[in-house]
Motif scaffolding. Structure first.
Motif, PDB file in Angstrom:
ATOM      1  N   LEU A 104       0.840  -1.191   0.000  1.00 46.15           N
ATOM      2  CA  LEU A 104       0.000   0.000   0.000  1.00 46.15           C
ATOM      3  C   LEU A 104       0.875   1.242   0.000  1.00 46.15           C
ATOM      4  N   GLN A 105       0.627   2.096  -0.960  1.00 41.39           N
ATOM      5  CA  GLN A 105       1.383   3.338  -1.070  1.00 41.39           C
ATOM      6  C   GLN A 105       0.525   4.480  -0.550  1.00 41.39           C
ATOM      7  N   LEU A 106       1.036   5.204   0.434  1.00 42.70           N
ATOM      8  CA  LEU A 106       0.314   6.356   0.958  1.00 42.70           C
ATOM      9  C   LEU A 106       0.329   7.467  -0.086  1.00 42.70           C
ATOM     10  N   LEU A 107      -0.883   7.906  -0.485  1.00 41.82           N
ATOM     11  CA  LEU A 107      -0.989   8.968  -1.489  1.00 41.82           C
ATOM     12  C   LEU A 107      -1.110  10.337  -0.828  1.00 41.82           C
ATOM     13  N   THR A 108      -2.048  10.452   0.078  1.00 40.65           N
ATOM     14  CA  THR A 108      -2.316  11.725   0.712  1.00 40.65           C
ATOM     15  C   THR A 108      -3.221  11.502   1.912  1.00 40.65           C
ATOM     16  N   TYR A 109      -3.381  12.546   2.710  1.00 42.59           N
ATOM     17  CA  TYR A 109      -4.303  12.451   3.829  1.00 42.59           C
ATOM     18  C   TYR A 109      -4.887  13.830   4.076  1.00 42.59           C
ATOM     19  N   ILE A 110      -5.958  13.881   4.846  1.00 40.46           N
ATOM     20  CA  ILE A 110      -6.590  15.153   5.183  1.00 40.46           C
ATOM     21  C   ILE A 110      -6.962  15.139   6.654  1.00 40.46           C
ATOM     22  N   PHE A 111      -6.756  16.243   7.295  1.00 42.88           N
ATOM     23  CA  PHE A 111      -7.131  16.418   8.687  1.00 42.88           C
ATOM     24  C   PHE A 111      -8.604  16.768   8.730  1.00 42.88           C
ATOM     25  N   SER A 112      -9.304  16.324   9.738  1.00 40.98           N
ATOM     26  CA  SER A 112     -10.759  16.443   9.755  1.00 40.98           C
ATOM     27  C   SER A 112     -11.286  17.870   9.826  1.00 40.98           C
ATOM     28  N   ASN A 113     -10.424  18.841  10.155  1.00 43.77           N
ATOM     29  CA  ASN A 113     -10.915  20.229  10.190  1.00 43.77           C
ATOM     30  C   ASN A 113     -10.715  20.949   8.861  1.00 43.77           C
ATOM     31  N   MET A 114     -10.285  20.185   7.856  1.00 46.95           N
ATOM     32  CA  MET A 114     -10.107  20.743   6.512  1.00 46.95           C
ATOM     33  C   MET A 114     -11.241  20.284   5.611  1.00 46.95           C
ATOM     34  N   ASP A 115     -11.545  21.109   4.605  1.00 51.47           N
ATOM     35  CA  ASP A 115     -12.539  20.716   3.607  1.00 51.47           C
ATOM     36  C   ASP A 115     -11.892  20.169   2.349  1.00 51.47           C
ATOM     37  N   MET A 116     -10.704  20.654   2.066  1.00 54.54           N
ATOM     38  CA  MET A 116     -10.061  20.294   0.816  1.00 54.54           C
ATOM     39  C   MET A 116      -8.549  20.311   1.000  1.00 54.54           C
ATOM     40  N   LYS A 117      -7.911  19.410   0.245  1.00 51.79           N
ATOM     41  CA  LYS A 117      -6.444  19.419   0.206  1.00 51.79           C
ATOM     42  C   LYS A 117      -6.020  19.069  -1.206  1.00 51.79           C
ATOM     43  N   GLN A 118      -5.095  19.855  -1.749  1.00 50.49           N
ATOM     44  CA  GLN A 118      -4.624  19.584  -3.107  1.00 50.49           C
ATOM     45  C   GLN A 118      -3.148  19.240  -3.067  1.00 50.49           C
ATOM     46  N   GLN A 167      -0.593  18.240  -6.114  1.00 49.38           N
ATOM     47  CA  GLN A 167      -0.316  18.001  -7.536  1.00 49.38           C
ATOM     48  C   GLN A 167      -1.592  17.559  -8.245  1.00 49.38           C
ATOM     49  N   ARG A 168      -1.643  16.348  -8.797  1.00 49.61           N
ATOM     50  CA  ARG A 168      -2.846  15.937  -9.541  1.00 49.61           C
ATOM     51  C   ARG A 168      -3.975  15.443  -8.627  1.00 49.61           C
ATOM     52  N   LEU A 169      -3.694  15.361  -7.331  1.00 48.12           N
ATOM     53  CA  LEU A 169      -4.670  14.811  -6.398  1.00 48.12           C
ATOM     54  C   LEU A 169      -5.384  15.904  -5.633  1.00 48.12           C
ATOM     55  N   THR A 170      -6.705  15.789  -5.546  1.00 45.27           N
ATOM     56  CA  THR A 170      -7.502  16.692  -4.719  1.00 45.27           C
ATOM     57  C   THR A 170      -8.380  15.853  -3.817  1.00 45.27           C
ATOM     58  N   VAL A 171      -8.307  16.118  -2.522  1.00 45.44           N
ATOM     59  CA  VAL A 171      -9.147  15.416  -1.557  1.00 45.44           C
ATOM     60  C   VAL A 171     -10.203  16.385  -1.068  1.00 45.44           C
ATOM     61  N   LEU A 172     -11.451  15.934  -1.087  1.00 44.31           N
ATOM     62  CA  LEU A 172     -12.559  16.721  -0.559  1.00 44.31           C
ATOM     63  C   LEU A 172     -13.164  15.981   0.614  1.00 44.31           C
ATOM     64  N   LEU A 173     -13.442  16.722   1.679  1.00 45.90           N
ATOM     65  CA  LEU A 173     -14.046  16.126   2.868  1.00 45.90           C
ATOM     66  C   LEU A 173     -15.318  16.856   3.235  1.00 45.90           C
ATOM     67  N   ASN A 174     -16.391  16.112   3.329  1.00 45.39           N
ATOM     68  CA  ASN A 174     -17.672  16.636   3.821  1.00 45.39           C
ATOM     69  C   ASN A 174     -17.924  15.931   5.148  1.00 45.39           C
ATOM     70  N   LYS A 175     -17.558  16.603   6.227  1.00 46.90           N
ATOM     71  CA  LYS A 175     -17.616  15.961   7.530  1.00 46.90           C
ATOM     72  C   LYS A 175     -19.057  15.734   7.977  1.00 46.90           C
ATOM     73  N   LYS A 176     -19.952  16.621   7.582  1.00 44.64           N
ATOM     74  CA  LYS A 176     -21.357  16.502   7.973  1.00 44.64           C
ATOM     75  C   LYS A 176     -21.941  15.203   7.407  1.00 44.64           C
ATOM     76  N   ASP A 177     -21.620  14.902   6.148  1.00 48.75           N
ATOM     77  CA  ASP A 177     -22.136  13.695   5.507  1.00 48.75           C
ATOM     78  C   ASP A 177     -21.188  12.516   5.642  1.00 48.75           C
ATOM     79  N   LYS A 178     -20.028  12.734   6.294  1.00 47.89           N
ATOM     80  CA  LYS A 178     -18.994  11.694   6.443  1.00 47.89           C
ATOM     81  C   LYS A 178     -18.626  11.131   5.064  1.00 47.89           C
ATOM     82  N   HIS A 179     -18.352  12.043   4.144  1.00 47.76           N
ATOM     83  CA  HIS A 179     -18.039  11.667   2.775  1.00 47.76           C
ATOM     84  C   HIS A 179     -16.686  12.229   2.388  1.00 47.76           C
ATOM     85  N   LEU A 180     -15.882  11.363   1.828  1.00 50.87           N
ATOM     86  CA  LEU A 180     -14.520  11.706   1.404  1.00 50.87           C
ATOM     87  C   LEU A 180     -14.380  11.351  -0.067  1.00 50.87           C
TER      88      LEU A 180
END
Lengths: 114, 114
Positions: free
Chosen positions: B43-57, B59-72
């Protein structure tokens, strides 16, 4: 290359036998984790060691045990093996104990029980 | 409870964007991760996001977090054939005794077609 090494890469053994899987963490990492990846259960956390001490336990069977040595390498011992123990076993390491430290995974040991 | 769900399969054309979705149930998770697993590899770690963030970019990767809906979600821009792999989301959990574990989703198989 994550810097985590695991040996052996493949292991084939018979039911009832005992095997030992070995893991060396990344340089500087004090935590070692073991995970099992199987087709029916997915990726499951087994156990965590930190600086030689067991610190967290998951759904690890009583037939399985682990330890972390003073040089920080870890071994996972699987005994009285059953067909259902066939799986990919991953070791991961991180710098710290708590959540929030990135876990880096080794290439895994594929265990086949016949 | 601990349950992380992902769709099993995604197929995209080379050069398009890929969006891989994940739903988790533990609202106390502080960190959420994306890992990539290529055939026969760890398993290769790509990226991670802290729960108080909504978005993290990254390079080509963008992570979106909707904590209310528990959706990543993980968006891969300009998807290449080398991105073909299984992608796992994982939530962290602190455990009694100070340790921690990752709970993984079922994995999404991404296939990139020419």
């Amino acid at each position: 290359d994550s810097g985590v090494t695991q040996t052996p890469k493949h292991l084939i053994t018979a039911t009832g036998q005992r095997v030992t899987l070995r893991c060396s963490p990344r340089s500087g990492d004090l935590s070692v984790y073991w995970y099992q990846q199987s087709l029916d259960q997915g990726l499951q956390f087994l156990i965590q060691y930190y600086n030689g001490e067991e610190r967290a336990k998951g759904n690890i069977l009583e037939r399985f045990s682990a330890q972390q040595f003073p040089d920080l390498h870890s071994e996972l011992n699987l005994s009285s093996l059953e067909l259902g123990d066939s799986a990919l076993y991953f070791c991961a390491s991180s710098v710290g104990l708590e959540e929030g430290y990135e876990q880096y995974f080794g290439p895994g040991t594929r265990l086949t029980v016949t | 409870g601990e349950d992380v769900e992902q769709s099993l399969f995604l197929s995209v054309r080379e050069g398009d964007s890929s969006v891989i979705n994940c739903t988790y149930t533990d609202s106390s998770s502080t960190y959420l991760y994306w890992y990539k697993q290529e055939p026969g590899a760890g398993l290769q770690l790509l990226t991670y996001i802290f729960s108080n963030m909504d978005m993290k970019q990254d390079q080509r990767l963008t992570v979106l977090l909707n904590k209310k809906d528990k959706h990543l979600s993980l968006r891969i821009a300009d998807t290449q054939t080398g991105d073909s792999a299984i992608y796992f989301c994982a939530e962290s959990m602190g455990l009694t005794g100070g340790g921690n574990k990752l709970t993984f989703g079922t994995g999404t198989q991404l296939k990139v077609e020419l």
